[in-house]
Every structure is written in structure tokens, then in C-alpha cells.
Design a protein around this motif. Structure first.
Motif, mmCIF file in Angstrom:
data_model
loop_
_atom_site.group_PDB
_atom_site.id
_atom_site.type_symbol
_atom_site.label_atom_id
_atom_site.label_comp_id
_atom_site.label_asym_id
_atom_site.label_seq_id
_atom_site.Cartn_x
_atom_site.Cartn_y
_atom_site.Cartn_z
ATOM 1 N N ASN A 227 0.837 -1.198 0.000
ATOM 2 C CA ASN A 227 0.000 0.000 0.000
ATOM 3 C C ASN A 227 0.871 1.247 0.000
ATOM 4 O O ASN A 227 0.682 2.174 -0.809
ATOM 5 C CB ASN A 227 -0.909 -0.043 1.244
ATOM 6 C CG ASN A 227 -2.089 0.897 1.159
ATOM 7 O OD1 ASN A 227 -1.990 1.992 0.616
ATOM 8 N ND2 ASN A 227 -3.208 0.482 1.716
ATOM 9 N N LEU A 228 1.852 1.267 0.900
ATOM 10 C CA LEU A 228 2.760 2.420 0.963
ATOM 11 C C LEU A 228 3.656 2.500 -0.268
ATOM 12 O O LEU A 228 3.879 3.589 -0.808
ATOM 13 C CB LEU A 228 3.604 2.340 2.230
ATOM 14 C CG LEU A 228 2.901 2.719 3.528
ATOM 15 C CD1 LEU A 228 3.719 2.292 4.741
ATOM 16 C CD2 LEU A 228 2.613 4.213 3.584
ATOM 17 N N ALA A 229 4.155 1.369 -0.735
ATOM 18 C CA ALA A 229 5.066 1.377 -1.887
ATOM 19 C C ALA A 229 4.371 1.935 -3.121
ATOM 20 O O ALA A 229 4.926 2.784 -3.836
ATOM 21 C CB ALA A 229 5.579 -0.038 -2.151
ATOM 22 N N ILE A 230 3.156 1.472 -3.384
ATOM 23 C CA ILE A 230 2.420 1.950 -4.561
ATOM 24 C C ILE A 230 2.001 3.401 -4.365
ATOM 25 O O ILE A 230 2.068 4.215 -5.298
ATOM 26 C CB ILE A 230 1.212 1.037 -4.838
ATOM 27 C CG1 ILE A 230 1.690 -0.359 -5.285
ATOM 28 C CG2 ILE A 230 0.294 1.644 -5.896
ATOM 29 C CD1 ILE A 230 0.588 -1.384 -5.427
ATOM 30 N N GLY A 231 1.597 3.762 -3.153
ATOM 31 C CA GLY A 231 1.219 5.145 -2.880
ATOM 32 C C GLY A 231 2.374 6.106 -3.055
ATOM 33 O O GLY A 231 2.245 7.150 -3.702
ATOM 34 N N ILE A 232 3.528 5.761 -2.480
ATOM 35 C CA ILE A 232 4.698 6.633 -2.583
ATOM 36 C C ILE A 232 5.158 6.745 -4.034
ATOM 37 O O ILE A 232 5.477 7.848 -4.519
ATOM 38 C CB ILE A 232 5.833 6.102 -1.675
ATOM 39 C CG1 ILE A 232 5.460 6.300 -0.195
ATOM 40 C CG2 ILE A 232 7.151 6.798 -1.981
ATOM 41 C CD1 ILE A 232 6.392 5.614 0.782
ATOM 42 N N GLU A 233 5.198 5.622 -4.724
ATOM 43 C CA GLU A 233 5.628 5.621 -6.123
ATOM 44 C C GLU A 233 4.705 6.493 -6.977
ATOM 45 O O GLU A 233 5.158 7.271 -7.826
ATOM 46 C CB GLU A 233 5.621 4.179 -6.635
ATOM 47 C CG GLU A 233 6.234 3.963 -7.979
ATOM 48 C CD GLU A 233 6.249 2.486 -8.341
ATOM 49 O OE1 GLU A 233 5.307 2.029 -9.012
ATOM 50 O OE2 GLU A 233 7.194 1.781 -7.933
ATOM 51 N N THR A 234 3.409 6.381 -6.737
ATOM 52 C CA THR A 234 2.432 7.167 -7.499
ATOM 53 C C THR A 234 2.549 8.648 -7.170
ATOM 54 O O THR A 234 2.512 9.511 -8.067
ATOM 55 C CB THR A 234 1.003 6.672 -7.213
ATOM 56 O OG1 THR A 234 0.936 5.262 -7.439
ATOM 57 C CG2 THR A 234 -0.013 7.372 -8.107
ATOM 58 N N ALA A 235 2.708 8.981 -5.891
ATOM 59 C CA ALA A 235 2.830 10.377 -5.482
ATOM 60 C C ALA A 235 4.107 11.014 -6.022
ATOM 61 O O ALA A 235 4.099 12.159 -6.482
ATOM 62 C CB ALA A 235 2.789 10.480 -3.952
ATOM 63 N N ASP A 236 5.203 10.274 -5.967
ATOM 64 C CA ASP A 236 6.461 10.815 -6.479
ATOM 65 C C ASP A 236 6.367 11.112 -7.976
ATOM 66 O O ASP A 236 6.948 12.093 -8.467
ATOM 67 C CB ASP A 236 7.609 9.832 -6.202
ATOM 68 C CG ASP A 236 8.132 9.938 -4.774
ATOM 69 O OD1 ASP A 236 7.862 10.963 -4.118
ATOM 70 O OD2 ASP A 236 8.800 8.993 -4.309
ATOM 71 N N ALA A 237 5.631 10.276 -8.699
ATOM 72 C CA ALA A 237 5.465 10.508 -10.139
ATOM 73 C C ALA A 237 4.641 11.757 -10.420
ATOM 74 O O ALA A 237 4.695 12.316 -11.516
ATOM 75 C CB ALA A 237 4.806 9.296 -10.791
ATOM 76 N N LEU A 238 3.901 12.221 -9.402
ATOM 77 C CA LEU A 238 3.067 13.413 -9.553
ATOM 78 C C LEU A 238 3.698 14.643 -8.914
ATOM 79 O O LEU A 238 3.055 15.686 -8.831
ATOM 80 C CB LEU A 238 1.687 13.164 -8.933
ATOM 81 C CG LEU A 238 0.774 12.219 -9.719
ATOM 82 C CD1 LEU A 238 -0.419 11.814 -8.880
ATOM 83 C CD2 LEU A 238 0.307 12.889 -11.011
ATOM 84 N N GLY A 239 4.935 14.509 -8.453
ATOM 85 C CA GLY A 239 5.596 15.699 -7.931
ATOM 86 C C GLY A 239 6.174 15.584 -6.553
ATOM 87 O O GLY A 239 6.952 16.436 -6.128
ATOM 88 N N GLY A 240 5.811 14.537 -5.794
ATOM 89 C CA GLY A 240 6.402 14.386 -4.471
ATOM 90 C C GLY A 240 5.405 13.902 -3.439
ATOM 91 O O GLY A 240 4.235 14.295 -3.449
ATOM 92 N N VAL A 241 5.878 13.068 -2.525
ATOM 93 C CA VAL A 241 5.014 12.463 -1.522
ATOM 94 C C VAL A 241 5.163 13.181 -0.185
ATOM 95 O O VAL A 241 6.244 13.675 0.148
ATOM 96 C CB VAL A 241 5.361 10.967 -1.355
ATOM 97 C CG1 VAL A 241 6.769 10.774 -0.798
ATOM 98 C CG2 VAL A 241 4.342 10.272 -0.452
#
Length: 878
Positions: free
Chosen positions: A103-117
Motif C-alpha cells: 500500500n505504501l510502496a504503490i502510494g509513494i511511487e504514485t505520489a512521487d510521479a506526480l511531484g512528491g510524496v
């Protein structure tokens, strides 16, 4: 002297992924809501905005409005819009540790691709906080957390503290005791003094949080105006208000020279908020599906896909993530709890079905592809796949299709013993309306058998099946009897009671197993006894009893009906006017310490709770249950049970607790563990607290009810309207799988290995064309690999006895093989050496798969000491 306080006003929304509304319905709201967010941030009406810390809703929004991706990302990069770190805001108590990591890995990866977590463990509404979260957070490079529910006010007396796991991991914690919506008063109320007294209570530092937001809340365009109003109203009091965000607040907290108190353990107290300590049994059907798919993904799909990758079948990360995302959407706190409307629960179930189909089909495809791509492929080759990284001796249930009734199994020229449980003839010609036209030669036989195998680690074992003429098959006969046994136990049904004799200790447990039924006038959040209850113990006195006694296992089957109340009205009149059909199958495998139970109940009643009760013979003061990466010890009676109302607690602290897979009672020389596949709730009961009660299911008809015996006052969920949930009465056939294991000692690592031995099935594949429907994908044609599969020893951790296998897969960047181990014990252990079959480049990573050590080439890698509860992740490649 005036104490200065800097009030950090944090504008946010809490966007429940789904609840009494569906995710589809809230998506419409979100699509238009984001227009307000963009407008407010781009025009400077707001300086900052927190979008609830979960990326699933962002993913849904950008799928609908992809043209706003750059606009969205620009605000994230500018530090105005805060997103992540979660994919969905997980439940922490009944969701596996590996799922939380994904859950965290996919969330962080997705957020970073959008500018930062936003690297803060932000869970403002989860129904309790799990004890392993600090080490999970640290492993994902998260050092801060914000949450609301569950902190006991006698354990944490202030809102800012250090939350610590037993391995030494720690996070700076901010507890928003009055809820993520408390700052609404800033907008709606002019009582500045009253609001400040509320939010300042139990704070000790000069910087405090004032979260302004709520469920699916609109943007407060007048936030700056209201901040100015409060500033003026409180002039001269030392209070300053600043529009802020959580990272800025934590920066100030961590600058403080005050030593924050250290708090350890889980937070599941109702002292300051509702915690819903019996939600773990709501919508059992969903919890069963979740548990099945979690186990399949962690212990079968990911390792098997990694094995296949080493054999030339590429690892499909996007396919794995698709299943995980379906599953993670069901892990949001309301979704996992089951406290939803029926229309929402139907969508949740549909996601489970989709995840189930895809994950099963991955195993189906890969086992077939590997089997058919070996250098030598012969008809009736039977292959078994061990997806665990250690050798495994176990009994495997397998179905084979043969032209003849009789057959032999061979392994390396030696005959393999098997037990034939059932056999049926199956037609494989063209179907016709008139079955009398079917030819005898167009029939074949499907045989269900048990075979005991020793399987190599992360590899397959091949048996040869030899058909034998027209000889009759030796099917284990079904007989009337009342006793079964193996080397460890003798189980007898006598006068409707199950009695168990432990042959190793000569201890008898009389009436050690029964089912309890009682009224449930609670709701989808909480169990609560009926105001006019009728409670009874159900035995097996009317059951039809049969047994099968074979060379590998003995099985007893009990079929019957129980008479219970049809509904609360009947229960109040002490009527038992509804029959509940059941089938209980009890299995004793030849050399197993586990009494395996498979119970089917056809529920036809409303508003009741059924529990499986097991007598252990151990008078307990505490229980032990597994958590994502360890065990939690809990009292059998809450110390505040008789004073909770006087203390102003929000619900009765009944000693009903969550479990992931097992619960244990033990004393110096005796240990009893119950394993389950899907049951998530237990309570220790009985006059001397020697009985473990597993909640099988709760049948309830409303999302929320007011004035419960265990939870007086307003209804949970929606306090203004009853939301009927007839589907949550669970009038359907329900399946329960439990194993009971008796030991002399409680050894945490061994218990978790025993769970894996019990719960992880062995995929298999037979080379044959008689039956094109053994699996769904069998019907499709398939090419073997261009290059034949050859033996490829991958990894074997059979010698690592002190630590537990957690997961094995490819790293998210595709560069490494990732092995995760953990120590579930409360004492440090020496793990030993990880021996590779050949030289490998190897190093340690954190849970986010970032290297912690410089990789080196080794064939034997020292794992070192595992601290209590410690998780270690090893990255390697050949």
C-alpha cells in the motif's frame, strides 16, 4: 506568564474512499471538488491543501480528467498540494504486513510521479493503530505519523509523543484526539476561547494542530478571513494562527528541546474515541476473501512469478500491481471493516472476485507454461510447485484426470503412496440433450487424492502417473463410526460432544469444541448483545457421523442442523424456530499436530452472532495473537471493564480482539494455538478463561444503530438516519477453516512457520488432454517456451530456524530479487547465514527497497542479529 501557542491551521478533506456511498458516487463529487482546490490554491485563496494522504482517489480523478495531470503536479511540486503516502488509508489490525507495505510502496511511487510524496504516516480515521506501524514506517523512510483513534488516555497523557516498536524503530506521533474535523469550529463558531481549550488540551509544545476539514468537505474559501477573526479575538493571549501543513508543524515539533514521552504497543482503546473493537467480524464473507487473496498474492503469485522469471517467463509487474490495487482498495478502513451500505459492499465484493480471478489465473498460466516447457514432457506428468523458499513436507490435495480408474504414482523410480478419497466418471464427448447416446469410451475419471510429498524450495517436483488397465480403484470407504486418530491425537464424538485425547501427554479435553449462538442487536460497526437475548451452546448430538480412514489421514464428517431463533423477536420469546444446516469436517493427517476443521454453515437467521469455542485446558490471564510482523499480548479482561461508563469512555472495552491468522494460550509446559483462514476476531471466555472463542460471523441489518448495550448514545456512521443493510445479515452458505495445534511450548517463529505449513496450498499441474477444464485457462492453446526450462536452484532458507519468511519477489525497479524475513519474538535472535546456490551480489535494503549496505558478491551472507520484532529485507541477484 502567558504561554505562547502557534496554532497551525491545516486545511484538508477526509475523502472516505467509500462508505454508505460508493467510490463511484464520490468520484463525481471529487471531480468537481478538485476545481475548487485548483482555484483556491492558484489564486492564493488558500496557501496549502491536504488531499487526505491517499493516491487511489487521485488516480481515479486523473483517469477522468487526464488533462489536469500537469496542473495537479505543478501544485504538488510547488509545496501547495500535499498527497500520499498511502494508496488507500489502510486498516492496521486485520490487514497483513506485506499488504501494508505494498500500500505504501504503490502510494509513494504514485505520489512521487506526480511531484512528491508527503512522508507522514497519515491515518486520521483508522479504527485503531497496530503495534508494528513504527517499524513499517521507518522501513519506508517515514519518521512521522498523524492519527486519531485508539490511544488510551492512561498510556499517553499528551498528544505529542515518540511511538516506538520493540525493535527500536520510532516515529514522532501527533494524536488528533478530537478528530480530524475538530477545526470546523474555526469556520462555524465565534467561540475562539472554547475551541482553543479543546485543541490545546493535553498538548505540551508551543506548536499545535488545528485541522480544518471533514468528510468529503468542500474548500473553505473564507479560511484566511476566519484566521484573522480568531487572531483578533485572542489578541494578547499569546496565540498566533498560521495557515500551515503537517510537514511544517512537525519541523517545529522536532525543533523543540522538550523530551517527548516514549509510548510502545498498539492503540485500540475506546477511552477517547470509538474504536469498534468488534468490527473485525462484520462482513465475514469479505474478510474470508481478503485473507485468501492476500495469502495467494504473498505466498504464491509473487514467488511463482519470480521463479518463472528466472526460467525465461518475464515478470509482469503491472499485472501484479493490478491485483494489489484491487485488493488495496478494499483495505481502506471502512471497506476492510465492512461498515458500509449494501451497494458499497457489493462493489467491494466485485473487486474481490476480480482480484481472485486474476491472481488464480496467474498461477494457472505459469504452472502450465513451466510444466509444458520442460525438455522432456510426457503425458500424465504431474508437477507440484513449492512457492516457499524452504523445503516443505506436507500432504497435498490433488485432482487428476485419467482414462482408467486405477493408477500408480512414481518418483525417481519409487512408487509414491497416495490416498484415493473420491472418484467420479466424467464425459468428454460432445454434449447432447439425450445422454443415453453417450459412448462408454468417451468417459474418463476425475480422482481426488491425497499425496504426501517433500518439496524442494522454490522449485517443482515431478511425479509420473501410470494408468493400470481396467482395475478397480481403491477408494477409501465411508463408514459409520465415531472416532478418528493419528500419532498425536484421538478424537471421539460421544453424546454430541467432541472429545480430544493428546496421546503425547495423555491429557483429555472433554467437550473441547462447540458452537455458541447469541443475539446481536449491534450494527456493522459493533457487536452488541440483544436487549432481550437468548444465548445457547450448540453441540453435535443430532449429527449424522461418517468417517474415512486412510493411510495418510483420517476424516470425520458431521452433518446436521441447529435450531436457533429466526430473528430478534423470536429470540426475545425464547423461540428456536429456524434450522441452520451445517457440515463439519475434522481431519487428522498422519503426522500432523493440527486438528483441521472445515465448517460450512447455511445461515438463514437474522441479527445473531455465531462463535466457535475451543476448550484449551489453560487458565489464562493474557492471550497472544499475531500482528503484521509479530505478536501482541492482551489481557483476557480489560482493567476498566467495570468503570468505563463512569470514566466517560465511548464504548465498552470488551476483551474482543483482532487477529491476523492465529491466537494462542500457553503456560510453562502447554501451548494451544488456533490458526484460521479468514477469521479475524477472538475473545478468551469461560469461568477460568480457558476457552478461545473465534467469531465465525455476525449477522446484522443496519449500518449504524443507536443506544447499543456496548456502545450507548448516537449511532455510529450516520447518526441521523437508519441505513438498512439486509445483505449484511449474510443469509448464505459460509465457509470456515480452522486448525487447532497442541504443543508443549509457545515458540513464535515456529508458530508462524506452522501457520504457513497449514495455510499455503501447493499449486499443481497434470500433463493431459482428457479434461480441458481443470482450470479456466486450460481451454486456451499455449506454446511452450522456445528454450526448454532447465533446473535453476534459486534459494533455500530451510536452515534459518529463528526467523520467519515474509515475502519473496522482484524489486519494484526490476533490478533485484527481494527476500524479507522477520523475528516475531520479543527477544533478539541470531538468524545465521543465508547460503546461495551460487555467488550472488547481495545487500540489505529497507522496506522501500533502497539499499542500506553496499552490495557485495557472496555465496554465504551473514544475516546477523534480529532485534525483537525486527524486519530485514535482502536484495540479491545472480
Amino acid at each position: 506568564m502567558i504561554m505562547k501557542k502557534n496554532v497551525h491551521v491545516i486545511q484538508h478533506t477526509h475523502w472516505d474512499f467509500e462508505w454508505y456511498f460508493t467510490s463511484n458516487e464520490s468520484l463525481v463529487q471529487l471531480t468537481y471538488h478538485m476545481d475548487e482546490v485548483f482555484d483556491a490554491l492558484e489564486r492564493g485563496i488558500l496557501d496549502y491543501y491536504l488531499l487526505d494522504g491517499q493516491l487511489s482517489i487521485v488516480e481515479d480523478y486523473l483517469e477522468v480528467v487526464p488533462e489536469h495531470r500537469e496542473r495537479f503536479g505543478a501544485l504538488v511540486k510547488a509545496g501547495k498540494l500535499f498527497i500520499g503516502p498511502w494508496y488507500t488509508q489502510t486498516d492496521e489490525l486485520i490487514i497483513s504486513g506485506e499488504s501494508i507495505i505494498r500500500n505504501l510502496a504503490i502510494g509513494i511511487e504514485t505520489a512521487d510521479a506526480l511531484g512528491g510524496v508527503m512522508r507522514i504516516g497519515y491515518l486520521p480515521d483508522s479504527f485503531g493503530q497496530g503495534k508494528d506501524m513504527p517499524k513499517i514506517y521507518n522501513g519506508m523512510d517515514i519518521q512521522r505519523t498523524v492519527f486519531w483513534r485508539g490511544v488510551p488516555n492512561d498510556k499517553a497523557t499528551q498528544r505529542e509523543f515518540i511511538w516506538k516498536s520493540e525493535d527500536g524503530s520510532k516515529v514522532t506521533a501527533l494524536n488528533i484526539k478530537n478528530g480530524y474535523f475538530v477545526g470546523g469550529g474555526l469556520i462555524y463558531s465565534d467561540d475562539a476561547t472554547g475551541l482553543l481549550e479543546t485543541v490545546e488540551k493535553d498538548t505540551t509544545l508551543p506548536d499545535i494542530a488545528l485541522p480544518v476539514g471533514g468528510d468529503q468537505r468542500y474548500v473553505d474559501y473564507n479560511l484566511k478571513e476566519r484566521i484573522d477573526f480568531y487572531e483578533k479575538k485572542l489578541a494578547g493571549t499569546g496565540r498566533t494562527f498560521v495557515e500551515s501543513h503537517y510537514p511544517a508543524l512537525f519541523d517545529e515539533i522536532e525543533k523543540s528541546e522538550v523530551d517527548l514521552p516514549v509510548v510502545e504497543g498498539e492503540f485500540i482503546s475506546s477511552s477517547v474515541s470509538k474504536i469498534h473493537r468488534s468490527i473485525y467480524s462484520s462482513r465475514y464473507d469479505h474478510k474470508y476473501m481478503n485473507d485468501k487473496i492476500e495469502r495467494r498474492m504473498i505466498y504464491q503469485v509473487e514467488p511463482l512469478m519470480t521463479m518463472a522469471d528466472q526460467l525465461g517467463i518475464s515478470y509482469k509487474k503491472a499485472l501484479v500491481d493490478k491485483v494489489w490495487k484491487l485488493l488495496l482498495r478494499n483495505h481502506a478502513h471502512d471497506s476492510a471493516g465492512g461498515c458500509n451500505s449494501d451497494k458499497t459492499n457489493r462493489i467491494i465484493n466485485n473487486r474481490f472476485v476480480e482480484a481472485d480471478q486474476i491472481s488464480y489465473s496467474i498461477i494457472d498460466y505459469l504452472t502450465r507454461k513451466i510444466s509444458e516447457s520442460r525438455e522432456v514432457v510426457a503425458p500424465n506428468d504431474l508437477l507440484f510447485f513449492n512457492t516457499l523458499p524452504y523445503k516443505c513436507k506436507k500432504q497435498v490435495q490433488v485432482q487428476v484426470s485419467t482414462k482408467q480408474k486405477s493408477f500408480k504414482l512414481w518418483l525417481d523410480g519409487k512408487e509414491v503412496l497416495y490416498q484415493l478419497n473420491t472418484q467420479k466418471a466424467q464425459y468428454n464427448g460432445s454434449i447432447r440433450r439425450d445422454e443415453s447416446t453417450y459412448k462408454k469410451e468417451d468417459y474418463y475419471y476425475i480422482s481426488d487424492l491425497t499425496v504426501e510429498l517433500t518439496l524442494p524450495a522454490l522449485d517443482y517436483l515431478q511425479l509420473e502417473l501410470e494408468e493400470i488397465g481396467a482395475t478397480e480403484a481403491s477408494i477409501i470407504p465411508v463408514q459409520k463410526a465415531n472416532k478418528i486418530e493419528n500419532v498425536y491425537y484421538e478424537l471421539e464424538l460421544k453424546q454430541g460432544q467432541c472429545n480430544l485425547l493428546n496421546k503425547k501427554t495423555d491429557e483429555a479435553l472433554v467437550n473441547f469444541l462447540w458452537v455458541e449462538d447469541s443475539g446481536d442487536e449491534g450494527d456493522t460497526y459493533d457487536y452488541s448483545p440483544a436487549h432481550q437475548d437468548d444465548h445457547y451452546q450448540l453441540d453435535f448430538s443430532e449429527a449424522e457421523v461418517t468417517v474415512q480412514k486412510g493411510p495418510l489421514k483420517e476424516t470425520m464428517t458431521l452433518q446436521g442442523t441447529w435450531a436457533i431463533a429466526k430473528d430478534l423477536t423470536a429470540r426475545s420469546q425464547e423461540l428456536r424456530n429456524q434450522e441452520i444446516p451445517y457440515t463439519l469436517t475434522i481431519t487428522l493427517a498422519k503426522n500432523s499436530k493440527q486438528v483441521a476443521l472445515h465448517l460450512l454453515i447455511d445461515n438463514q437467521s437474522d441479527d445473531h452472532r455465531m462463535r466457535l469455542v475451543v476448550e484449551t485446558g489453560i487458565a489464562a490471564q493474557t492471550s497472544i495473537a499475531d500482528t503484521p510482523f509479530g505478536f501482541a499480548e492482551r489481557p483476557v479482561v480489560d482493567p476498566h471493564l467495570h468503570e468505563w461508563e463512569a470514566l466517560g469512555w465511548r464504548e465498552e472495552p470488551t476483551a474482543i480482539f483482532p487477529m491476523l491468522h492465529c491466537v494462542n494460550l500457553h503456560q510453562a509446559d502447554k501451548s494451544v494455538t488456533l490458526f484460521s483462514k479468514g477469521i479475524k476476531e477472538y475473545q478468551i471466555v469461560g469461568d477460568d478463561f480457558s476457552q478461545i472463542a473465534l467469531t465465525l460471523f455476525r449477522s446484522v441489518g443496519f449500518l449504524g444503530r443507536p443506544d447499543l448495550i456496548r456502545r450507548p448514545g448516537i449511532a455510529s456512521g450516520n447518526e441521523f438516519q437508519y441505513v438498512p443493510t439486509p445483505d449484511s445479515q449474510l443469509q448464505q452458505t459460509l465457509r470456515f477453516k480452522v486448525a487447532i495445534q497442541l504443543d508443549s511450548l509457545f515458540e513464535p517463529a515456529q508458530v508462524m512457520k506452522d501457520f504457513q505449513q497449514y495455510a499455503i496450498s501447493v499449486p499443481f499441474y497434470q500433463i493431459q488432454e482428457l479434461n480441458r477444464f481443470t482450470t479456466t485457462l486450460k481451454y486456451f492453446v499455449s506454446n511452450p517456451l522456445r528454450q526448454a526450462v532447465t533446473a535453476n536452484e534459486l534459494l533455500d532458507i530451510s536452515d534459518l530456524n529463528a526467523v520467519v519468511f515474509s515475502s519473496f519477489n522482484r524489486s519494484r525497479n526490476g533490478e533485484w530479487l527481494i527476500l524479507r524475513l522477520y523475528n516475531p519474538a520479543t527477544n533478539p535472535v541470531e538468524a545465521g547465514v543465508l547460503n546461495f546456490p551460487k555467488e550472488a551480489t547481495v545487500g540489505f535494503t529497507n522496506l522501500e527497497e533502497h539499499l542500506l549496505t553496499t552490495p557485495s558478491i557472496q555465496s554465504a551472507f551473514a544475516l546477523g542479529t534480529f532485534k525483537p520484532g525486527e524486519i530485514k529485507t535482502i536484495a540479491f541477484r545472480y
